[in-house]
Design an enzyme around this catalytic site. Structure first.
Site, PDB file in Angstrom:
ATOM      1  N   ARG A 103       5.708 -12.483  -3.302  1.00  0.00           N
ATOM      2  CA  ARG A 103       5.673 -10.922  -3.142  1.00  0.00           C
ATOM      3  C   ARG A 103       5.437 -10.154  -1.922  1.00  0.00           C
ATOM      4  NH1 ARG A 103       0.207 -10.831  -6.630  1.00  0.00           N
ATOM      5  NH2 ARG A 103      -1.131  -9.881  -5.448  1.00  0.00           N
ATOM      6  N   ARG A 116     -12.286  -7.463  -9.482  1.00  0.00           N
ATOM      7  CA  ARG A 116     -11.983  -8.601  -8.986  1.00  0.00           C
ATOM      8  C   ARG A 116     -13.438  -9.171  -8.341  1.00  0.00           C
ATOM      9  NH1 ARG A 116      -7.701  -5.119  -6.928  1.00  0.00           N
ATOM     10  NH2 ARG A 116      -5.716  -5.834  -7.638  1.00  0.00           N
ATOM     11  N   GLU A 166      -0.396 -14.299 -16.179  1.00  0.00           N
ATOM     12  CA  GLU A 166       0.452 -14.179 -15.008  1.00  0.00           C
ATOM     13  C   GLU A 166       1.369 -15.476 -14.697  1.00  0.00           C
ATOM     14  OE1 GLU A 166      -2.719 -13.884 -12.135  1.00  0.00           O
ATOM     15  OE2 GLU A 166      -4.042 -14.996 -13.319  1.00  0.00           O
ATOM     16  N   ASP A 185       1.767 -11.315 -10.098  1.00  0.00           N
ATOM     17  CA  ASP A 185       1.975 -12.711 -10.124  1.00  0.00           C
ATOM     18  C   ASP A 185       2.656 -13.162 -10.955  1.00  0.00           C
ATOM     19  OD1 ASP A 185       0.416 -13.717  -7.884  1.00  0.00           O
ATOM     20  OD2 ASP A 185      -1.447 -13.806  -8.986  1.00  0.00           O
ATOM     21  N   ARG A 209     -12.755 -10.075 -13.964  1.00  0.00           N
ATOM     22  CA  ARG A 209     -12.239 -11.200 -13.784  1.00  0.00           C
ATOM     23  C   ARG A 209     -13.105 -12.438 -13.194  1.00  0.00           C
ATOM     24  NH1 ARG A 209      -6.814 -11.220 -10.397  1.00  0.00           N
ATOM     25  NH2 ARG A 209      -8.334 -11.251  -8.526  1.00  0.00           N
ATOM     26  N   HIS A 245       0.737  -1.362  -0.060  1.00  0.00           N
ATOM     27  CA  HIS A 245       0.009   0.098   0.077  1.00  0.00           C
ATOM     28  C   HIS A 245       0.999   1.114  -0.002  1.00  0.00           C
ATOM     29  CE1 HIS A 245      -3.528   2.669   0.865  1.00  0.00           C
ATOM     30  NE2 HIS A 245      -2.694   3.118   1.706  1.00  0.00           N
ATOM     31  N   CYS A 259      -2.652  -4.989 -15.965  1.00  0.00           N
ATOM     32  CA  CYS A 259      -3.475  -4.734 -14.722  1.00  0.00           C
ATOM     33  C   CYS A 259      -2.683  -4.723 -13.397  1.00  0.00           C
ATOM     34  CB  CYS A 259      -4.862  -5.460 -14.544  1.00  0.00           C
ATOM     35  SG  CYS A 259      -4.786  -7.293 -14.773  1.00  0.00           S
TER      36      CYS A 259
END
Length: 545
Positions: A440, A281, A406, A430, A317, A185, A477
């Site tokens: 990650r 999402r 990904e 990803d 998605r 963030h 994205c």
């Protein structure tokens, strides 16, 4: 000066006095056992409500993504499942209320961490809510960003969304954290505000004598000083020229889109001037459900998110769940390595009925909302999988279908993949994780997940060439799209839509509008030839200068 290195996640240079963000409170003890469990348990809900009301009050004073972040955190504080579990721990084990909140929140956070990906990144939010409720129960000041009296450089272990949502960019010169990574963030916020930022700086908090710092977000370095330094504010991208029409200065069309996961995100995306949604999402509709939501429930939930974008493009998605993102009604069983197991579209091969019902709901919601809806599938590895998904989407009445890239295999066969679909969208978060075999979420591996890694850029270039050869669009994205400099390089690699957190939309759109396609292509060539992250960034910047 003491020079420390980390991962630069937001470009620019700044210098000034340091302000340290308060560390989390000490872990509250589990003893002595309370003498009146009922009275002790009764303290928890009012404390959570007080925290939520404070966050809602802060949200009332801001707009856009900051408002959405604060309201989402407030809603998490009011989640009855958290309070009820903490109350249960008090009544069953005689725990003091602060300790019960700690253990209940940690259980919830661990379940999110086990899911991996986007949901695992919400663990920091849960810890933030936990610490705020505990502080309220103890009657002490909650940890977080103190009131800034002058332009300063913030030093922290990490920053929660609610810590940073309403920061004043005129008072925050730079952000530096000991933890975090390129998709944290802190990184997202810093890029959106044009604040230089460096994350994953090992040993940062051990240097307690420093009173000032010089931050280089380009090179990923922080110089700490025991003497004051001249205050230097960063140069910021002028976003006042963002018109809502993405493209280069010479007319090459590039859509500037937003990533959303719920209705609150859509509000922020509209406020930022996003042209549409590049990644919707849909997991939010399933997370709290013990049973699969029926078509009508899904339809209503999706329509609420889609309605503000009537007449505009939205890419939905399909469910990204499975062994590493468990849902109660999808019993995929235990796996030795869930991140490499049955997840994403792979779940649908065993349960096509779940996918078909979701596609039916998406098609109906598109009709209800008037949005121009496309669908894409996650975790696709072969052209056969892509064709299977496309056929089911068409059968459901959805005319435009694509897939996420990904998995490295998908990048390597991008041409064949594009023959089976209408578009592809690169999930850089990803893709980097799988390319470098680097989680990650681990700060120690943040450098490998840097989207400027030349190996990652070369894979994206392959995908971009495949898009040009087949005449089908390639988008990005992942959070790489939220970096104004990297966004221009991605366009030079053949990407024609960039989707990002809403707050980054004006900066990325404005930065792209100020350069030509030829300049983007030149910067991309120079970055591709670089041997490492630092050289790639410097080469791209030099190309534009």
């Amino acid at each position: 000066m003491l020079r420390l290195s980390g991962v630069g996640v937001s470009d620019g240079r700044a210098a000034g006095p340091v302000v340290r963000v308060a560390e989390p409170l000490p872990e509250p003890p589990a003893s002595p056992a309370v003498t009146d469990p009922s009275a002790e348990a009764a303290r928890i809900s009012p404390a959570a409500e007080t925290v939520a009301n404070g966050l809602f009050a802060r949200a009332a004073g801001v707009e856009g993504d900051a408002k959405a972040v604060l309201e989402t955190t407030a809603a998490m504080a009011m989640d009855p499942s958290l309070s009820s579990r903490a109350e249960q721990l008090v009544n069953q084990r005689g725990l003091p209320a602060p300790r019960a909140v700690l253990e209940a929140a940690n259980e919830f956070a661990e379940s999110l961490r086990a899911t991996g990906g986007y949901l695992a990144e919400r663990v920091r939010d849960v810890h933030d809510v936990r610490d705020r409720i505990i502080a309220e129960l103890l009657g002490v000041r909650p940890p977080g960003v103190p009131t800034l009296l002058e332009p300063s450089v913030l030093l922290a272990r990490d920053l929660a969304p609610a810590d940073t949502a309403d920061l004043d960019p005129d008072l925050v010169l730079a952000l530096v954290t000991e933890e975090g990574g390129p998709t944290s963030h802190t990184a997202i916020l810093a890029r959106s505000l044009g604040i230089p930022a460096v994350v994953a700086v090992r040993g940062l908090l051990a240097e307690t004598s420093a009173v000032a710092a010089e931050v280089d977000g380009d090179g990923g370095t922080v110089s700490l000083s025991e003497e004051p330094v001249e205050v230097r504010s960063p140069e910021r991208i002028d976003t006042t020229g963002w018109t809502g029409d993405g493209g280069t200065s010479d007319g090459e069309r590039v859509k500037i889109l937003a990533n959303v996961g719920a209705a609150a995100d859509t509000t922020a995306a509209v406020s930022a001037g996003a042209e549409g949604v590049g990644l919707f999402r849909t997991e939010f509709c399933y997370l709290a459900a013990q049973d699969e939501p029926d078509v009508a429930t899904q339809r209503a939930a999706y329509a609420e998110v889609l309605e503000p974008f009537a007449g505009k493009p939205v890419v939905v998605r399909t469910l990204d769940a499975g062994a590493d993102k468990p849902l109660g009604f999808l019993d995929t069983g235990a796996e030795p390595n869930p991140a490499l197991g049955v997840r994403g579209l792979r779940v649908a091969f065993d349960r096509p009925d779940v996918l078909d019902r979701q596609l039916e709901a998406i098609a109906a919601a598109a009709e209800d909302s008037g949005a121009e809806v496309s669908v894409m599938a996650p975790m696709v590895a072969t052209p056969e999988e892509a064709a299977w998904f496309t056929e089911r989407a068409r059968t459901a009445g959805i005319t435009r279908a694509g897939v996420m890239v990904e998995i490295p295999a998908a990048a390597l066969i991008a041409s064949e993949l594009l023959e089976a679909v209408d578009f592809v969208s690169v999930g850089t978060n990803d893709l980097a994780q799988y390319v470098f075999a680097a989680d990650r979420q681990l700060g120690a591996l943040a450098g490998l997940n840097d989207p400027w890694q030349p190996a990652l850029l070369r894979l994206i270039a392959m995908i971009g060439r495949a898009g040009a050869e087949t005449g089908k669009p390639v988008g990005v994205c992942g959070e790489a799209a939220a970096d104004p400099l990297l966004g221009r390089v991605l366009v030079g690699l053949g990407v024609r839509s960039l989707s990002m957190v809403a707050t980054a939309v004006p900066a990325v759109g404005s930065a792209l509008a100020g350069v030509s396609l030829r300049a983007c292509e030149r910067a991309a060539r120079d970055a591709l030839a670089a041997p490492d992250v630092a050289t790639a960034k410097a080469a791209a910047r030099a190309a534009f200068e």
